[in-house]
Design an enzyme around this catalytic site. Structure first.
Site, PDB file in Angstrom:
ATOM      1  N   LYS A 125       2.823   5.061 -24.089  1.00 38.80           N
ATOM      2  CA  LYS A 125       4.092   5.140 -23.353  1.00 38.80           C
ATOM      3  C   LYS A 125       4.605   3.770 -22.923  1.00 38.80           C
ATOM      4  O   LYS A 125       3.829   2.925 -22.453  1.00 38.80           O
ATOM      5  CB  LYS A 125       3.880   6.063 -22.144  1.00 38.80           C
ATOM      6  CG  LYS A 125       5.069   6.280 -21.240  1.00 38.80           C
ATOM      7  CD  LYS A 125       6.307   6.745 -21.972  1.00 38.80           C
ATOM      8  CE  LYS A 125       6.095   7.964 -22.830  1.00 38.80           C
ATOM      9  NZ  LYS A 125       7.199   8.188 -23.799  1.00 38.80           N
ATOM     10  N   GLY A 151       3.110  14.520 -25.593  1.00 37.85           N
ATOM     11  CA  GLY A 151       1.734  14.027 -25.518  1.00 37.85           C
ATOM     12  C   GLY A 151       1.119  14.190 -26.907  1.00 37.85           C
ATOM     13  O   GLY A 151       1.205  15.269 -27.514  1.00 37.85           O
ATOM     14  N   ASP A 180      -0.868   7.061 -28.332  1.00 33.55           N
ATOM     15  CA  ASP A 180      -0.121   7.827 -29.339  1.00 33.55           C
ATOM     16  C   ASP A 180      -0.529   7.452 -30.749  1.00 33.55           C
ATOM     17  O   ASP A 180      -0.422   8.256 -31.670  1.00 33.55           O
ATOM     18  CB  ASP A 180       1.381   7.631 -29.140  1.00 33.55           C
ATOM     19  CG  ASP A 180       1.818   8.322 -27.868  1.00 33.55           C
ATOM     20  OD1 ASP A 180       1.704   7.698 -26.793  1.00 33.55           O
ATOM     21  OD2 ASP A 180       2.183   9.504 -27.945  1.00 33.55           O
TER      22      ASP A 180
END
Ligand code: MRU
Length: 351
Positions: free
Chosen positions: A247, A46, A236
């Site tokens: 993701k 994460g 991200d």
């Protein structure tokens, strides 16, 4: 409260996310090489959690150093940053954290070596606290966008486990629930690493937030049946034009959301915004081991020798993103302007 990672007297302690949801096991890293390994192996994962882990790994490496001069300590710092910087390429928070620790070193390098070490450890701890505060601020902004009742879909895990605590996308959901909104979360299982079914479901159940896990293939049908009022995911890396790397599978969800007229929100701290990256095509996408696809829980699912692709992330073009929630406020299209403007706003969480 879930302790994803913390600085302790014995080293940096992580909840082992590869073992959840069936085992709650903690690992303590005593060296920066061990921290690099836990990032690479996704014991911690994460984007914001990777950033804080990197900062703590750097602080650990500096603290362990036997260097007697500032020049020698600086050489070691560069080597440590190099090792940490080679772990995972997509989450920009990793590189943001490395840069912040290097800048901290430059600010305190006139001090004695022992004091520099203490300053570096303090900086890493501050980044941990600031991340939690940023997520709570993001929650306050984002909760206003959530429906007062009904289904909210999320993909992957952008929760307490993906941050120092509280979460980004799940922070928005948590804040909405704390305000009395009656939200039912639909968690995509998120093949191949199953962050949705293993991690999102685990942490939401701990908080008593109603949650249904669906296979990734089910999301479109749920949207079409009117069960999803909004979608909120993490990120991200967000390019300067608002393209979002998250993701693998996020792009599919975003396109389906547009087709079904459902708002698609991204929640991420400003440390995830990469203003030096002009658009999504420039974001490096991590390719992970084929075994994550070929095997499930150690059992082979594909014929020997078949070709596999396993990109860990995809890019959702900005045109699919309804709004980006940050700790400094909500950005909307045109993102080139709104993201830059937010980066100039004073952070509400800077210590
Ligand atoms: O490969 P992972 O598990 O590190 O990927 C995580 C995600 O894609 C998250 O959605 C993203 O980092 C945001 S976490 C707040």
């Amino acid at each position: 409260m879930i302790q994803t990672l913390e600085w302790t007297d014995k080293g940096v302690r992580f909840i082992d996310q590869t073992k959840l949801p069936t085992e709650e096991i903690y690992v303590t890293c005593k060296t920066h090489e061990q921290v690099a390994d836990v990032i690479r192996n996704m014991v911690v994962r994460g984007a914001p959690a990777i950033g804080v882990a990197a900062a703590m790994g750097i602080a650990l490496g500096v603290d362990n150093s036997r260097a007697e001069t500032v020049a020698d300590l600086k050489r070691e710092l560069d080597q440590i940053c190099d090792i940490i910087g080679k772990t995972r390429p997509t989450a920009v928070n990793l590189f943001w954290a490395i840069r912040r620790m290097q800048e901290k070193f430059e600010r305190v390098r006139i001090r004695p070596v022992a004091q520099i070490k203490r300053d570096m450890v303090e900086e890493a701890k501050r980044m941990h606290a600031e991340d939690i505060a940023a997520n709570q601020a993001m929650g306050r902004h984002g909760a206003t966008l959530m429906p007062s009742e009904g289904g909210v879909l999320t993909h992957c895990n952008a929760g307490a486990l993906a941050t120092a605590g509280y979460g980004t996308a799940l922070g928005v959901i948590r804040a909405a629930v704390e305000q009395g909104k009656k939200i039912h979360v639909y968690a995509d299982e998120t093949r191949p690493f199953l962050q949705g079914s293993r991690l999102t479901a685990w942490e939401l159940m701990k908080d008593g937030i109603p949650t249904t896990v669906i296979s990734d293939n089910t999301a479109g049908a749920m949207m079409r049946q009117g069960k999803i009022g909004a979608i909120v995911v993490g990120a991200d890396r967000i390019a300067a034009n608002g393209d979002v790397a998250n993701k693998i599978g996020t792009y599919t969800v975003a396109v389906l959301a547009k087709e079904n007229g459902i708002p698609f929100y991204v929640a991420a701290p400003t440390s995830t915004v990469d203003l030096e990256c002009p658009s999504g095509e420039k974001i490096p996408i991590e390719q992970r081991d084929a075994r994550e696809v070929t095997h499930i829980a150690g059992k082979q699912m594909t014929p020997d020798g078949v070709s596999i692709e396993n990109p860990a992330f995809d890019v959702t073009p900005a045109k699919y993103v309804t709004a980006i929630v940050t700790e400094r406020g909500i950005a909307r299209a045109p993102y080139g302007e709104s993201l830059r403007a937010l980066s100039e706003v004073d952070s509400p969480v800077k210590a």
